[in-house]
Enzyme design. Structure first.
Site, PDB file in Angstrom:
ATOM      1  CD  GLU A   1      -0.741   7.242  -7.742  1.00  0.00           C
ATOM      2  OE1 GLU A   1      -1.624   8.001  -7.300  1.00  0.00           O
ATOM      3  OE2 GLU A   1      -0.996   6.789  -9.032  1.00  0.00           O
ATOM      4  CG  HIS A   2       0.693   6.102  -1.936  1.00  0.00           C
ATOM      5  ND1 HIS A   2      -0.232   5.850  -0.953  1.00  0.00           N
ATOM      6  CD2 HIS A   2       0.286   5.277  -2.703  1.00  0.00           C
ATOM      7  CE1 HIS A   2      -1.069   5.180  -1.448  1.00  0.00           C
ATOM      8  NE2 HIS A   2      -0.993   4.692  -2.473  1.00  0.00           N
ATOM      9  CB  THR A   3       4.529  11.888  -4.078  1.00  0.00           C
ATOM     10  OG1 THR A   3       3.357  12.020  -5.016  1.00  0.00           O
ATOM     11  CG2 THR A   3       5.136  10.941  -4.649  1.00  0.00           C
ATOM     12  CG  ASP A   4      -1.330  13.185  -2.110  1.00  0.00           C
ATOM     13  OD1 ASP A   4      -0.932  12.059  -1.480  1.00  0.00           O
ATOM     14  OD2 ASP A   4      -2.599  13.347  -2.416  1.00  0.00           O
TER      15      ASP A   4
ATOM     16  N   GLY B   1     -15.015   2.997  -6.093  1.00  0.00           N
ATOM     17  CA  GLY B   1     -13.917   1.919  -5.779  1.00  0.00           C
ATOM     18  C   GLY B   1     -12.988   1.507  -6.709  1.00  0.00           C
ATOM     19  CB  ALA B   2     -12.644   2.642 -10.073  1.00  0.00           C
ATOM     20  N   GLY B   3     -10.284   3.757  -7.649  1.00  0.00           N
ATOM     21  CA  GLY B   3      -9.215   4.516  -7.806  1.00  0.00           C
ATOM     22  C   GLY B   3      -9.273   5.747  -8.487  1.00  0.00           C
TER      23      GLY B   3
ATOM     24  CB  SER C   1     -16.039   7.860  -7.026  1.00  0.00           C
ATOM     25  OG  SER C   1     -15.815   7.041  -5.780  1.00  0.00           O
TER      26      SER C   1
ATOM     27  CG  ASP D   1      -7.477  12.018  -4.901  1.00  0.00           C
ATOM     28  OD1 ASP D   1      -6.691  12.070  -5.515  1.00  0.00           O
ATOM     29  OD2 ASP D   1      -7.916  11.172  -3.986  1.00  0.00           O
TER      30      ASP D   1
END
Ligand code: NG1
Length: 445
Positions: free
Chosen positions: A54-57, A149-151, A154, A198
């Site tokens: 997470e938050h690595t890209d 809005g669910a992460g 979308s 994503d």
């Protein structure tokens, strides 16, 4: 039942294809009502769940997402002009029209058409303006659409499906890598300085596989590999139903903290451009070089420019040390998770998911009280080997790795626990990793 439709759906959804037929038929009827009889091309793009990374890209690191079997559909018909007309099966998303050009007026912040506008503008810029418009209808309603809005991305799914349709009609045939980068740039139109995960997973997803992606470009391309998901386990996604406002500003502040870390570490390691470049260093050595916090103003005074980052106040405290620590350690966890999957070491994989959550909560500070309730409730179910928040954070979903025999129990136990502690409803859904975006079929309506 339409055989042509069913066989197209089987190639995407496998055994679950019959569950999709009504949804597709309803969308085809709605398209015919909106635009009249004639040819239609159906495209789809899936949402995603990130297993770990997470938050690595955006730090040129590693990620391990899977494409969901929940997707956005776009039914479209080529027009003879530059106009894009967009309808939506959900009344919450009103009809929107715009003309494709290299400079498309943004709709109000939060307007659903901005994702389409971003893709259209980017394509007009890429192809020098020669992009035809289309009449389109979007279908992404629950339960088979991508939760919003669910992460679970979308917004990227919407951008990707628009880009795939626009490219198809413009007869532009980029590689998957080119297309993913294109979609990532297109999403900048809405203001988030996010990464590429994503868009890559929405395009490169494979049934029953996660995608290991190295987000560092080498000669314009990216190393990636489909990793089989553990056979006896299921990924369960639980939506907290909470989505905090102002996330974009928080997100961009985390990006700023990482960039600040790179700027400061460059004194010791000249030439580095991203946190990825210090992955082989010991954390204690890096920590000694980093301040706990700094600000954009302080960095500017020291001659460091963090680049274009909207909505990062010049005096906001950027938590450099903790944010860098998360990214540095998360990259290692992704590599270890791939190794654990390849050796079927599920216990270790679960531990890594749990550690990733702790780091996201304590160092990156992107968890919420609701996500904590869900993670604790998930881990309390026998057969759940690990659970963590997934996606950007500040609400959204958790992902849990659960033995297939415990899936029913998990689905039954989590919602009441969550309701009792938060008063909110948790949406639990098992995830069947699915193929990436593309054209589903062409037919007459
Ligand atoms: P979501 O959860 O879709 O907002 C965002 C970024 C990802 C990645 C994750 C955190 C975009 C479009 N998405 O995802 O690239 O940085 O946060 O791992 O910016």
């Amino acid at each position: 039942m339409n055989d042509h439709l069913l066989s197209a759906l089987e190639s995407i959804y496998g055994d679950a294809a019959p569950d999709q037929v009504d949804r597709y038929e309803d969308a085809l009827s709605a398209f015919r009502r909106a635009y009249g009889p004639g040819p239609v091309t159906v495209f789809r793009a899936p949402g995603r769940v990130n297993l770990i990374g997470e938050h690595t890209d955006y730090n040129h690191g590693y990620v391990l997402p899977a494409a969901l079997d929940k997707d956005v559909l776009l039914l479209a018909r080529l027009r003879g002009d530059r106009e894009v007309r967009l309808a939506n099966v959900e009344a919450d998303f009103p009809q929107r029209n715009f003309a494709v050009s290299a400079s498309i007026q943004t709709a109000d912040s939060g307007d659903w058409s901005n994702y389409a506008r971003g893709a259209a503008q980017e394509l007009a810029r890429t192809l020098g303006g020669n992009v035809p418009g289309f009449d389109g209808l979007v279908s992404s309603a629950a339960p088979l659409g991508v939760p919003r809005g669910a992460g679970v991305s979308s917004s990227s799914a919407l951008t990707v499906v628009m880009a795939v349709a626009l490219a198809h009609f413009a007869q532009w045939t980029p590689s998957a890598t080119q297309m993913a980068l294109f979609c990532s740039d297109a999403e900048w139109y809405v203001g988030t300085r996010g990464g590429i995960m994503d868009q890559f997973i929405a395009l490169l997803g494979q049934r029953d596989h996660a995608l290991f992606l190295d987000c560092r470009p080498v000669d314009g391309t990216f190393r990636h590999e489909a990793i089989p998901l553990p056979q006896d386990y299921r990924l369960l996604v639980v939506n907290s139903g909470v989505h905090h406002a102002n996330v974009r500003n928080e997100f961009n502040q985390r990006v700023a903290a990482c960039r600040a870390g790179v700027a400061i570490l460059r004194r010791e390691f000249p030439g580095i451009t991203h946190l990825r470049d210090v992955e082989d260093q010991d954390w204690v050595d890096l920590e000694a070089l980093l301040p706990e916090t700094t600000t954009v103003t302080e960095l500017k005074d020291a001659g460091h420019d963090l680049g274009d980052l909207p909505n990062v106040p010049a005096d906001a405290a950027l938590r450099v040390m903790a944010c860098c620590r998360h990214v540095w350690s998360e990259n290692r966890r992704v590599l270890a998770a791939v190794d654990a999957m390849q050796h079927n070491d599920i216990t270790h994989l679960g531990d890594l998911l749990n550690d990733a959550h702790t780091s996201a909560r304590d160092h990156y500070r992107i968890s919420t009280p609701e996500l904590e309730v869900l993670v604790d409730a998930a881990r309390a179910v026998d057969g759940c080997v690990g659970a963590r928040l997934t996606g950007a954070g500040w609400g959204g979903c958790i992902v849990a790795l659960v033995h297939h025999e415990s899936v029913d129990e998990f689905q039954q136990r989590i919602p009441p626990v969550y309701k009792a502690q938060t008063g909110l409803d948790a949406g639990v859904f098992p995830c069947q990793a699915s193929p990436g975006a593309g054209m589903v079929l062409q037919m007459m309506v």
